[in-house]
Design an enzyme around this catalytic site. Structure first.
Site, PDB file in Angstrom:
ATOM      1  N   CYS A 112      76.935  52.041  83.708  1.00 18.75           N
ATOM      2  CA  CYS A 112      75.671  52.667  83.308  1.00 18.75           C
ATOM      3  C   CYS A 112      75.578  52.660  81.792  1.00 18.75           C
ATOM      4  O   CYS A 112      76.521  53.053  81.100  1.00 18.75           O
ATOM      5  CB  CYS A 112      75.634  54.097  83.845  1.00 18.75           C
ATOM      6  SG  CYS A 112      74.177  55.032  83.326  1.00 18.75           S
ATOM      7  N   CYS A 117      75.800  56.668  80.568  1.00 24.28           N
ATOM      8  CA  CYS A 117      76.999  57.513  80.643  1.00 24.28           C
ATOM      9  C   CYS A 117      78.305  56.746  80.792  1.00 24.28           C
ATOM     10  O   CYS A 117      79.380  57.343  80.778  1.00 24.28           O
ATOM     11  CB  CYS A 117      76.860  58.531  81.768  1.00 24.28           C
ATOM     12  SG  CYS A 117      76.909  57.811  83.426  1.00 24.28           S
ATOM     13  N   CYS A 165      71.857  56.074  88.560  1.00 19.54           N
ATOM     14  CA  CYS A 165      73.243  56.475  88.351  1.00 19.54           C
ATOM     15  C   CYS A 165      73.372  57.893  88.903  1.00 19.54           C
ATOM     16  O   CYS A 165      72.593  58.777  88.536  1.00 19.54           O
ATOM     17  CB  CYS A 165      73.593  56.434  86.870  1.00 19.54           C
ATOM     18  SG  CYS A 165      75.238  57.079  86.510  1.00 19.54           S
ATOM     19  N   CYS A 214      74.343  60.556  85.893  1.00 14.36           N
ATOM     20  CA  CYS A 214      73.417  61.001  84.846  1.00 14.36           C
ATOM     21  C   CYS A 214      71.946  60.863  85.231  1.00 14.36           C
ATOM     22  O   CYS A 214      71.069  61.170  84.428  1.00 14.36           O
ATOM     23  CB  CYS A 214      73.685  60.254  83.548  1.00 14.36           C
ATOM     24  SG  CYS A 214      73.194  58.512  83.583  1.00 14.36           S
ATOM     25  N   CYS A 232      68.800  45.542  93.083  1.00 15.09           N
ATOM     26  CA  CYS A 232      68.020  44.831  92.070  1.00 15.09           C
ATOM     27  C   CYS A 232      67.988  45.736  90.830  1.00 15.09           C
ATOM     28  O   CYS A 232      67.300  46.753  90.824  1.00 15.09           O
ATOM     29  CB  CYS A 232      66.634  44.573  92.653  1.00 15.09           C
ATOM     30  SG  CYS A 232      65.636  43.457  91.694  1.00 15.09           S
TER      31      CYS A 232
END
Length: 150
Positions: A65, A68, A114, A117, A137
């Site tokens: 991510c 984070c 995510c 976060c 995707c």
């Protein structure tokens, strides 16, 4: 391995609990992210098809991510979907992705974020290759490639 039935269950009943949580204000995120990263991850935007630098990346490593740093996908699970966005067949761990029903733009889809976060990543579809049959995707601006040491 997660399949489409699991995705629908998570979207309707809630995703697995993440190992940790990262929560920041919009001002804190703006200081850490580029304007485009903020627009996509925090405001649920998208990048133009085939415009992301990770769309055709094939280097070994893990995709984390951008917000984070949580590892979300492994490069061994990335495939060419011809959709215009990086595509993966499954997450690195079952509890790193958050699933929510998305009815924007007159469509019914499953948004993926995510789970640590709440950063918007993209969407998941049931048209991927075996064995999961899933296609995550993902916006290039939402992730970063952590390359394996050579």
């Amino acid at each position: 391995m997660i399949d489409w039935n699991d995705v629908i269950k998570y979207a309707n009943q809630g995703s697995p609990e993440p190992d940790r949580r990262v929560e920041k204000t919009d001002d804190e995120w703006r200081k850490e992210l580029s304007p485009e990263q903020f627009r996509i991850t925090r405001l649920k935007g998208t990048e133009a098809a085939f415009s992301g630098e990770l769309c055709h990346a094939h280097d070994p490593g893990q995709y984390a991510c951008i917000c984070c740093g949580t590892v979300l996908f492994d490069s061994t699970l990335k495939f060419e979907s011809s959709s215009g966005w990086p595509s993966f067949t499954e997450p690195a761990k079952d509890n790193v992705i958050k699933y929510e029903k998305d009815t924007s733009y007159g469509m019914v889809r499953v948004e993926v974020m995510c789970n640590v976060c709440d950063g918007h990543l993209g969407h998941v579809f049931p048209d991927g290759p075996p064995p999961s049959g899933l296609r995550y995707c993902i916006n290039s601006e939402s992730i970063k490639l952590l390359k394996e040491a050579e």
